[in-house]
Design a protein around this motif. Structure first.
Motif, mmCIF file in Angstrom:
data_model
loop_
_atom_site.group_PDB
_atom_site.id
_atom_site.type_symbol
_atom_site.label_atom_id
_atom_site.label_comp_id
_atom_site.label_asym_id
_atom_site.label_seq_id
_atom_site.Cartn_x
_atom_site.Cartn_y
_atom_site.Cartn_z
ATOM 1 N N LEU A 1 -24.938 92.458 87.728
ATOM 2 C CA LEU A 1 -24.956 91.808 86.420
ATOM 3 C C LEU A 1 -26.022 90.718 86.343
ATOM 4 C CD1 LEU A 1 -21.173 91.406 85.475
ATOM 5 C CD2 LEU A 1 -22.916 92.563 84.108
ATOM 6 N N GLY A 2 -26.114 89.914 87.401
ATOM 7 C CA GLY A 2 -27.054 88.802 87.388
ATOM 8 C C GLY A 2 -28.495 89.224 87.550
ATOM 9 N N VAL A 3 -28.766 89.998 88.592
ATOM 10 C CA VAL A 3 -30.151 90.346 88.914
ATOM 11 C C VAL A 3 -30.643 91.529 88.085
ATOM 12 C CG1 VAL A 3 -31.704 91.114 90.745
ATOM 13 C CG2 VAL A 3 -29.926 89.427 91.245
ATOM 14 N N LEU A 4 -29.838 92.587 88.033
ATOM 15 C CA LEU A 4 -30.275 93.814 87.368
ATOM 16 C C LEU A 4 -30.130 93.731 85.844
ATOM 17 C CD1 LEU A 4 -31.268 96.758 87.703
ATOM 18 C CD2 LEU A 4 -28.871 97.445 87.894
ATOM 19 N N CYS A 5 -28.909 93.439 85.374
ATOM 20 C CA CYS A 5 -28.631 93.504 83.930
ATOM 21 C C CYS A 5 -29.140 92.294 83.155
ATOM 22 C CB CYS A 5 -27.123 93.657 83.695
ATOM 23 S SG CYS A 5 -26.429 95.158 84.400
ATOM 24 N N SER A 6 -29.447 91.207 83.841
ATOM 25 C CA SER A 6 -29.969 90.030 83.152
ATOM 26 C C SER A 6 -31.428 89.769 83.534
ATOM 27 C CB SER A 6 -29.107 88.799 83.471
ATOM 28 O OG SER A 6 -27.783 88.988 83.039
ATOM 29 N N GLY A 7 -31.693 89.540 84.818
ATOM 30 C CA GLY A 7 -33.050 89.215 85.251
ATOM 31 C C GLY A 7 -34.050 90.340 85.041
ATOM 32 N N ILE A 8 -33.832 91.465 85.713
ATOM 33 C CA ILE A 8 -34.762 92.600 85.619
ATOM 34 C C ILE A 8 -34.786 93.173 84.209
ATOM 35 C CG2 ILE A 8 -35.215 94.952 86.431
ATOM 36 C CD1 ILE A 8 -34.183 94.094 89.169
ATOM 37 N N ALA A 9 -33.625 93.234 83.559
ATOM 38 C CA ALA A 9 -33.553 93.803 82.210
ATOM 39 C C ALA A 9 -34.407 93.003 81.227
ATOM 40 C CB ALA A 9 -32.105 93.853 81.736
ATOM 41 N N TYR A 10 -34.363 91.674 81.318
ATOM 42 C CA TYR A 10 -35.182 90.854 80.424
ATOM 43 C C TYR A 10 -36.664 91.116 80.659
ATOM 44 C CZ TYR A 10 -31.794 87.861 78.053
ATOM 45 O OH TYR A 10 -30.813 87.385 77.234
ATOM 46 N N LEU A 11 -37.062 91.255 81.920
ATOM 47 C CA LEU A 11 -38.465 91.533 82.214
ATOM 48 C C LEU A 11 -38.895 92.866 81.619
ATOM 49 C CD1 LEU A 11 -38.700 90.362 85.944
ATOM 50 C CD2 LEU A 11 -39.391 89.118 83.886
ATOM 51 N N LEU A 12 -38.032 93.880 81.736
ATOM 52 C CA LEU A 12 -38.325 95.184 81.150
ATOM 53 C C LEU A 12 -38.418 95.094 79.630
ATOM 54 C CD1 LEU A 12 -36.104 97.725 83.148
ATOM 55 C CD2 LEU A 12 -38.598 97.756 82.952
ATOM 56 N N TYR A 13 -37.478 94.372 79.031
ATOM 57 C CA TYR A 13 -37.437 94.272 77.579
ATOM 58 C C TYR A 13 -38.698 93.613 77.022
ATOM 59 C CZ TYR A 13 -35.786 93.117 72.885
ATOM 60 O OH TYR A 13 -35.670 92.997 71.531
ATOM 61 N N PHE A 14 -39.087 92.494 77.613
ATOM 62 C CA PHE A 14 -40.266 91.798 77.115
ATOM 63 C C PHE A 14 -41.549 92.573 77.426
ATOM 64 C CE2 PHE A 14 -37.396 87.983 77.455
ATOM 65 C CZ PHE A 14 -37.252 87.850 76.082
ATOM 66 N N ARG A 15 -41.544 93.351 78.507
ATOM 67 C CA ARG A 15 -42.696 94.225 78.785
ATOM 68 C C ARG A 15 -42.797 95.307 77.709
ATOM 69 N NH1 ARG A 15 -45.651 96.127 83.257
ATOM 70 N NH2 ARG A 15 -47.282 97.498 82.405
ATOM 71 N N LEU A 16 -41.664 95.843 77.280
ATOM 72 C CA LEU A 16 -41.665 96.850 76.219
ATOM 73 C C LEU A 16 -42.170 96.268 74.902
ATOM 74 C CD1 LEU A 16 -38.335 98.803 76.863
ATOM 75 C CD2 LEU A 16 -40.635 99.782 76.783
ATOM 76 N N ILE A 17 -41.737 95.054 74.568
ATOM 77 C CA ILE A 17 -42.204 94.413 73.338
ATOM 78 C C ILE A 17 -43.721 94.255 73.373
ATOM 79 C CG2 ILE A 17 -42.206 92.250 72.042
ATOM 80 C CD1 ILE A 17 -39.262 91.984 72.606
ATOM 81 N N GLU A 18 -44.235 93.895 74.551
ATOM 82 C CA GLU A 18 -45.676 93.704 74.703
ATOM 83 C C GLU A 18 -46.423 95.023 74.588
ATOM 84 O OE1 GLU A 18 -48.846 92.008 78.072
ATOM 85 O OE2 GLU A 18 -46.695 91.867 78.400
ATOM 86 N N GLU A 19 -45.836 96.098 75.134
ATOM 87 C CA GLU A 19 -46.521 97.381 75.193
ATOM 88 C C GLU A 19 -46.385 98.190 73.899
ATOM 89 O OE1 GLU A 19 -48.340 98.881 77.628
ATOM 90 O OE2 GLU A 19 -48.273 97.154 78.980
ATOM 91 N N ILE A 20 -45.171 98.249 73.331
ATOM 92 C CA ILE A 20 -44.932 99.136 72.192
ATOM 93 C C ILE A 20 -44.512 98.400 70.934
ATOM 94 C CG2 ILE A 20 -44.312 101.033 73.729
ATOM 95 C CD1 ILE A 20 -41.395 100.551 73.098
ATOM 96 N N GLY A 21 -44.319 97.074 71.023
ATOM 97 C CA GLY A 21 -43.940 96.299 69.860
ATOM 98 C C GLY A 21 -42.443 96.224 69.676
ATOM 99 N N ASN B 1 -38.661 81.881 77.529
ATOM 100 C CA ASN B 1 -37.407 82.007 76.787
ATOM 101 C C ASN B 1 -36.288 82.541 77.670
ATOM 102 O OD1 ASN B 1 -37.406 81.033 74.167
ATOM 103 N ND2 ASN B 1 -38.383 82.834 73.319
ATOM 104 N N ALA B 2 -36.578 83.624 78.381
ATOM 105 C CA ALA B 2 -35.572 84.236 79.250
ATOM 106 C C ALA B 2 -35.175 83.285 80.374
ATOM 107 C CB ALA B 2 -36.104 85.548 79.822
ATOM 108 N N HIS B 3 -36.165 82.686 81.032
ATOM 109 C CA HIS B 3 -35.918 81.804 82.173
ATOM 110 C C HIS B 3 -35.167 80.542 81.744
ATOM 111 C CE1 HIS B 3 -37.749 79.521 85.854
ATOM 112 N NE2 HIS B 3 -36.459 79.746 85.991
ATOM 113 N N GLY B 4 -35.691 79.868 80.733
ATOM 114 C CA GLY B 4 -35.076 78.617 80.287
ATOM 115 C C GLY B 4 -33.683 78.797 79.721
#
Length: 300
Positions: free
Chosen positions: A218-238, A182-185
């Motif tokens: 904005l591109g790498v940190l606030c979009s790329g890395i941030a999405y990875l962190l967000y989806f990791r949180l959803i996986e870990e804590i819901g 979802n994030a990548h596409g």
């Protein structure tokens, strides 16, 4: 929530709160279209590299099946709100934008209720009134309201938050797609969707090293890395606990604006932010244990 996930949550809030700082620095120089084209393109390239590194763990995009889904999600969750925020960043402060952005879950709950033809509950109506009053208080007393075109910029910021609400409602009813895909596409889709806006928003200035660094962040940190962190949180804590990031974003948006841009934090800033967050909590029915979270990142 363990210590590692708490650190991830606060880090994500700090990153997304910082996105308003970076837009405030770079948008007046590059213009909204050029800035956002670079932002989503850098994010897409970063996520592509991450996918190559992860290989088996990264879900395939399956463009043949999901291209329409990516276009819709890319438009409402990235291209449109990013452009609107970048447009507003030429006028509004990082503090004001971060507080108004916190209304995104509120919009999502209201749009979801209307879409599902459900009656608006009294609690939801009260939250909507409080959210409106909080934004009005913030905009009415903040000095940025006296700037030319501040009203249009504020409406654009509200429209950006509403766009996140539309994306949330759509994602809940759309076909199931892996979070990373979802994030990548959606980032590649957003890069295509922003292209037609470039002729209408020419670049007004020449970028400095600070502006270039802000675009990269904005591109790498606030979009790329941030999405990875967000989806990791959803996986870990819901998703419920992950929603907490929405309530932390304004704290960092106000903090970074004050520290790095010299923005004034008045009583109206604190009061307006608090009222908006209470209104958002009422509309979404959010509590740390029983709340409901949006299906996609409201981000930033």
């Amino acid at each position: 929530m363990n210590t590692a996930n708490l650190i991830r949550l606060v880090t994500l809030a700090a990153i997304w709160g910082g996105s308003f700082l970076f837009m405030r620095i770079s948008a007046p120089v590059l213009g909204p279209a050029v800035l956002i084209e670079w932002r989503v393109l850098l994010a897409a390239l970063f996520l592509m590299l991450v996918g190559l590194v992860l290989r088996r763990r990264a879900a395939p995009l399956n463009l043949r099946e999901n291209w329409k889904h990516f276009l819709v999600l890319g438009f409402f969750n990235s291209a449109l709100p990013f452009l609107l925020f970048a447009f507003s960043a030429r006028t509004l402060s990082a503090s004001v934008m971060s507080v108004v952005n916190a209304t995104a879950p509120m919009w999502g709950a209201i749009i979801g209720a209307v879409w599902g033809r459900q009656p608006i509950k009294a609690r939801t109506a009260l939250g909507l009134v409080l959210g409106t009053l909080g934004v009005a208080l913030l905009a009415g007393f903040d000095k940025v309201s006296a700037r030319p075109r501040a009203g249009i910029a504020l409406m654009a910021t509200l429209a950006a938050a509403c766009s996140y609400g539309i994306a949330t409602t759509y994602a809940r009813s759309a076909r199931s797609v892996a979070p990373f895909a979802n994030a990548h596409g959606s980032m590649w889709a957003a890069a295509l969707l922003v292209l037609p806006a470039l002729p209408f928003f020419p670049q007004p200035g020449q970028p400095t090293l600070t502006v270039a660094a802000s675009v990269l962040a904005l591109g790498v940190l606030c979009s790329g890395i941030a999405y990875l962190l967000y989806f990791r949180l959803i996986e870990e804590i819901g998703p419920t606990s992950a929603l907490t990031v929405t309530f932390l974003n304004p704290v960092f948006g106000i903090l970074w604006g004050s520290l790095f841009l010299g923005e004034v934090v008045g009583w109206y800033t604190v009061a307006g932010a608090a009222i908006v967050l209470v209104g958002t909590a009422l509309v979404t029915g959010f509590t740390p244990r029983f709340g409901r979270a949006p299906a996609v990142a409201a981000g930033k």
